[in-house]
Enzyme design. Structure first.
Site, PDB file in Angstrom:
ATOM      1  CG  HIS A 108      -1.898  -1.118   1.286  1.00  0.00           C
ATOM      2  ND1 HIS A 108      -2.499  -1.547   2.453  1.00  0.00           N
ATOM      3  CD2 HIS A 108      -2.389  -1.923   0.302  1.00  0.00           C
ATOM      4  CE1 HIS A 108      -3.303  -2.563   2.185  1.00  0.00           C
ATOM      5  NE2 HIS A 108      -3.244  -2.811   0.898  1.00  0.00           N
TER       6      HIS A 108
HETATM    7  C1  FAD Z   1       0.013  -7.477  -4.745  1.00  0.00           C
HETATM    8  C2  FAD Z   1      -0.933  -6.365  -4.334  1.00  0.00           C
HETATM    9  C3  FAD Z   1      -2.034  -6.663  -3.530  1.00  0.00           C
HETATM   10  C4  FAD Z   1      -2.907  -5.638  -3.149  1.00  0.00           C
HETATM   11  N1  FAD Z   1      -4.059  -5.970  -2.487  1.00  0.00           N
HETATM   12  C5  FAD Z   1      -5.014  -5.023  -2.307  1.00  0.00           C
HETATM   13  C6  FAD Z   1      -6.303  -5.368  -1.824  1.00  0.00           C
HETATM   14  O1  FAD Z   1      -6.614  -6.531  -1.570  1.00  0.00           O
HETATM   15  N2  FAD Z   1      -7.222  -4.377  -1.678  1.00  0.00           N
HETATM   16  C7  FAD Z   1      -6.910  -3.069  -1.945  1.00  0.00           C
HETATM   17  O2  FAD Z   1      -7.762  -2.203  -1.734  1.00  0.00           O
HETATM   18  N3  FAD Z   1      -5.701  -2.714  -2.401  1.00  0.00           N
HETATM   19  C8  FAD Z   1      -4.758  -3.664  -2.627  1.00  0.00           C
HETATM   20  N4  FAD Z   1      -3.558  -3.317  -3.183  1.00  0.00           N
HETATM   21  C9  FAD Z   1      -3.274  -1.886  -3.414  1.00  0.00           C
HETATM   22  C10 FAD Z   1      -4.041  -1.264  -4.591  1.00  0.00           C
HETATM   23  O3  FAD Z   1      -4.199  -2.173  -5.640  1.00  0.00           O
HETATM   24  C11 FAD Z   1      -3.266  -0.005  -5.041  1.00  0.00           C
HETATM   25  O4  FAD Z   1      -3.220   0.922  -3.978  1.00  0.00           O
HETATM   26  C12 FAD Z   1      -3.913   0.699  -6.240  1.00  0.00           C
HETATM   27  O5  FAD Z   1      -4.104  -0.186  -7.308  1.00  0.00           O
HETATM   28  C13 FAD Z   1      -3.005   1.866  -6.684  1.00  0.00           C
HETATM   29  O6  FAD Z   1      -3.611   2.526  -7.767  1.00  0.00           O
HETATM   30  P1  FAD Z   1      -2.819   3.643  -8.606  1.00  0.00           P
HETATM   31  O7  FAD Z   1      -3.763   4.121  -9.627  1.00  0.00           O
HETATM   32  O8  FAD Z   1      -2.229   4.606  -7.648  1.00  0.00           O
HETATM   33  O9  FAD Z   1      -1.584   2.876  -9.258  1.00  0.00           O
HETATM   34  P2  FAD Z   1      -1.555   1.592 -10.192  1.00  0.00           P
HETATM   35  O10 FAD Z   1      -2.866   0.869 -10.149  1.00  0.00           O
HETATM   36  O11 FAD Z   1      -0.343   0.828  -9.815  1.00  0.00           O
HETATM   37  O12 FAD Z   1      -1.427   2.176 -11.663  1.00  0.00           O
HETATM   38  C14 FAD Z   1      -0.277   2.743 -12.208  1.00  0.00           C
HETATM   39  C15 FAD Z   1      -0.262   2.404 -13.694  1.00  0.00           C
HETATM   40  O13 FAD Z   1       0.663   3.246 -14.346  1.00  0.00           O
HETATM   41  C16 FAD Z   1       1.426   2.473 -15.242  1.00  0.00           C
HETATM   42  N5  FAD Z   1       2.710   3.139 -15.426  1.00  0.00           N
HETATM   43  C17 FAD Z   1       3.666   3.359 -14.491  1.00  0.00           C
HETATM   44  N6  FAD Z   1       4.703   3.998 -15.011  1.00  0.00           N
HETATM   45  C18 FAD Z   1       4.421   4.217 -16.310  1.00  0.00           C
HETATM   46  C19 FAD Z   1       5.111   4.830 -17.376  1.00  0.00           C
HETATM   47  N7  FAD Z   1       6.330   5.349 -17.221  1.00  0.00           N
HETATM   48  N8  FAD Z   1       4.516   4.864 -18.594  1.00  0.00           N
HETATM   49  C20 FAD Z   1       3.283   4.337 -18.785  1.00  0.00           C
HETATM   50  N9  FAD Z   1       2.583   3.738 -17.801  1.00  0.00           N
HETATM   51  C21 FAD Z   1       3.145   3.672 -16.581  1.00  0.00           C
HETATM   52  C22 FAD Z   1       1.552   1.140 -14.542  1.00  0.00           C
HETATM   53  O14 FAD Z   1       1.956   0.114 -15.417  1.00  0.00           O
HETATM   54  C23 FAD Z   1       0.170   0.973 -13.972  1.00  0.00           C
HETATM   55  O15 FAD Z   1      -0.707   0.358 -14.863  1.00  0.00           O
HETATM   56  C24 FAD Z   1      -2.652  -4.296  -3.562  1.00  0.00           C
HETATM   57  C25 FAD Z   1      -1.557  -4.007  -4.369  1.00  0.00           C
HETATM   58  C26 FAD Z   1      -0.709  -5.025  -4.770  1.00  0.00           C
HETATM   59  C27 FAD Z   1       0.454  -4.686  -5.670  1.00  0.00           C
END
Ligand code: FAD
Length: 552
Positions: free
Chosen positions: A485
């Site tokens: 997280h």
């Molecule tokens: C293994 C795991 C288990 C988890 N379990 C839970 C759970 O059970 N319940 C829960 O609520 N949360 C859980 N989480 C946390 C939750 O999924 C994350 O907090 C949330 O998905 C984050 O969202 P975000 O939009 O900030 O980033 P992300 O969803 O990580 O999105 C970022 C995106 O940007 C893309 N990206 C990055 N850099 C670049 C670049 N330079 N060029 C183009 N694209 C790029 C990435 O590939 C990705 O697709 C878990 C996370 C993980 C990894």
């Protein structure tokens, strides 16, 4: 006659908004910004499509955990307070981002989390302000109410009738230990324990890629480019106007007429800003990067949840016997294919909740997890989650809700393809160690209740020899791990020296650039972070559209 080449190329590459990262937040924005048909949007994602069997099947979580094709597979710097261990930090690298590889627990957090956000100088982000967005985003299994939403894109499942029978023993144990039962962990009173609600529908994972992006991909105004890794943002003066990215090794460029929106997540968003010359000036200069804007908080204030697992050998069958032997795998596999049900359609975290680990606290300080299976986490490549222990076992886990330690993310080099340096500084706040000790003590109290004691054949980890405070500390340092997280590396706040974005998620000191993802959390929420990120993106969409109306 078409205009000459270069002008034509310029026009087709101009969008109103360019969204960097099709993760949990990016997919929400892509849908909301194109719904009116007025805005042309480019969504760039470094990873591939999410159309994969093991991504959509809930228990495929174990497969995605170590798959380099869809996972950034980060490693932290060695952590002195964690016995020198380097943590494994998976991050989704495909449509839907980390929300496409996560454990699907659907939790909003505690209302006080958002009151704290507002109190830190972020009006408009208190509980009553964000609740409408939590209601809007979901299709609750309990129907609409003042607290819960109905008909929203994210279907949330109540799987209490399908979880392993051992979950009931865990819930009974909590009652016997004096912990309250919650009727709805996302409802009016989120304190207590219950079966977890999960982001699954019809036996398939629900992510923002399936719930928001997929329907929006039909629209002509939305262009989605997968396998496109953004290298940096380009500025004209102090305005972000271009995005430079590579597809299959070819460098490309697109222009944003209105805004560039960074949704690359809590690790990659600060990395991209720093690569683009926005960050702590001294750090950027030391790597030879021209400073566009000195923003000391970019990459700082990193927070994450740490968790300690206690692992038990059981006297009764657990999921291990269904998921480990080939004949068990065959049986549950067939059950899944024929009915979209059974253990493969569920999360590994089946019950838990927010509790107070000790008397005298004003609000819950601990999140509990119960998993009716056991596995010993091992290094990348082993995929232990798909291969539980060869004996009946289960796990109890405790995760302190509000860690005080703060880490940072910084560039290792000016090369966009090199992973950044992640320094969590785990347990640098001594209270965090005390909280984990309270969590571990609570797990042992639960295991000793009549409901669980009779089911426990042996405490495998930490094991009966670990008893004194010093031994418990040593165990925590040796075994505790992230629950994935990370947040706050571009946090929202009023002071540009201490934060990166304002309450409308605009980067302080620059124009045409917003951040919408977990990096903007002022502080980590008490529990899992996916639903709060969807909420942030829903609210961000309203802010963006309101600003576009004011400034046509
Ligand atoms: C293994 C795991 C288990 C988890 N379990 C839970 C759970 O059970 N319940 C829960 O609520 N949360 C859980 N989480 C946390 C939750 O999924 C994350 O907090 C949330 O998905 C984050 O969202 P975000 O939009 O900030 O980033 P992300 O969803 O990580 O999105 C970022 C995106 O940007 C893309 N990206 C990055 N850099 C670049 C670049 N330079 N060029 C183009 N694209 C790029 C990435 O590939 C990705 O697709 C878990 C996370 C993980 C990894």
């Amino acid at each position: 006659m078409p205009p000459p080449g270069p002008v034509f190329a310029f026009e087709v590459n101009t969008f109103d908004y360019i969204i960097v990262g099709a993760g949990t937040a990016g997919c929400v924005l892509a849908e909301r910004l194109t719904a009116s048909g007025r805005h042309k949007v480019l969504l760039l994602e470094a990873g591939p499509s999410d159309e994969r069997f093991f991504v959509r099947m809930p228990i495929g979580y174990g497969r995605c955990f170590y798959d380099p094709a869809i996972n950034w597979m980060y490693r932290t710097e060695p952590e002195p307070a964690l016995a020198g261990r380097s943590g494994y930090w998976p991050r989704g690298k495909l449509l839907g981002g980390s929300g496409t590889i996560n454990a699907m627990v659907a939790l909003r957090g505690h209302p006080a989390d958002f009151e704290e956000w507002a109190a830190l100088g972020n009006p408009g982000w208190g509980w009553r302000d964000v609740l409408p967005y939590f209601r809007k985003l979901e299709d609750s299994p309990f129907g609409p109410s003042a607290e819960r939403g109905s008909g929203g894109p994210m279907k949330v499942a109540d799987v209490s009738a399908q979880t392993h029978p051992l979950c009931n023993a865990f819930l009974q144990a909590c009652e016997q230990a004096g912990l309250p039962r919650s009727a709805d962990l996302n409802g009016v009173n989120s304190e207590g324990v219950a079966h977890y609600q999960i982001s699954v529908h019809g036996g398939r994972r629900v992510s923002t890629a399936t719930a928001y992006l997929r329907p929006a991909m039909e629209r002509a105004q939305l262009q989605v480019q997968t396998l496109a890794q953004v290298q940096r943002i380009g500025f004209e003066g102090r305005r972000a106007t271009q995005v430079h990215y590579t597809v299959g090794g070819e460098l490309r460029q697109a222009r944003a007429a209105r805004e560039v929106i960074l949704c690359a997540g809590a690790i990659n968003t600060p990395q991209l800003l720093q690569l683009s010359g926005v960050g702590p000036a001294e750090h950027l200069s030391s790597l030879g990067i021209a400073v566009v804007h000195d923003s000391p908080a970019v990459g700082r204030h990193l927070q994450d949840h740490l968790c300690i697992d206690h692992l038990y050998r059981a006297r009764v069958p657990t999921l291990n016997e269904q998921l480990r032997p080939w004949h068990g795998k065959l049986r549950v596999g067939l059950q899944y294919l024929l009915t979209r049900g059974g253990p493969l359609a569920l999360s590994v975290n089946q019950a838990g909740g927010f509790v107070r680990s000790r008397p005298g606290l004003s609000r819950p300080d601990m999140q509990l997890y119960f998993s009716p299976l056991s596995y010993t986490r091992s290094p990348p490549g082993k995929r232990p989650l798909m291969n539980p222990d060869p004996f009946p076992g289960f796990m109890l886990s405790a995760q302190p809700c509000r860690p005080g330690s703060r880490g940072h993310v910084e560039l290792r080099s000016p090369d966009a393809l090199q992973a950044p340096r992640i320094v969590p500084n785990s347990l640098s706040d001594p209270n965090d160690l005390e909280d984990l000790l309270h969590g571990a003590a609570l797990l042992r109290r639960l295991a000793a209740t009549p409901a669980l004691a009779g089911l426990v054949a042996q405490e495998m980890q930490p094991g009966p020899s670990v008893q004194t405070r010093e031994q418990m500390i040593e165990d925590i340092r040796a075994r505790c791990s992230t629950v994935f997280h990370p947040v706050s590396t571009c946090r929202m706040g009023p002071d540009p020296a201490q934060s990166v974005v304002d309450t409308r998620l605009r980067v302080h000191g620059l124009a045409g650039l917003r951040i919408v993802d977990a990096s903007v959390f002022p502080t980590v929420t008490s529990g899992n972070t996916n639903m709060p990120v969807v909420m942030v993106a829903e609210k961000a969409a309203d802010l963006l559209l309101a600003d576009a109306t004011l400034n046509p």
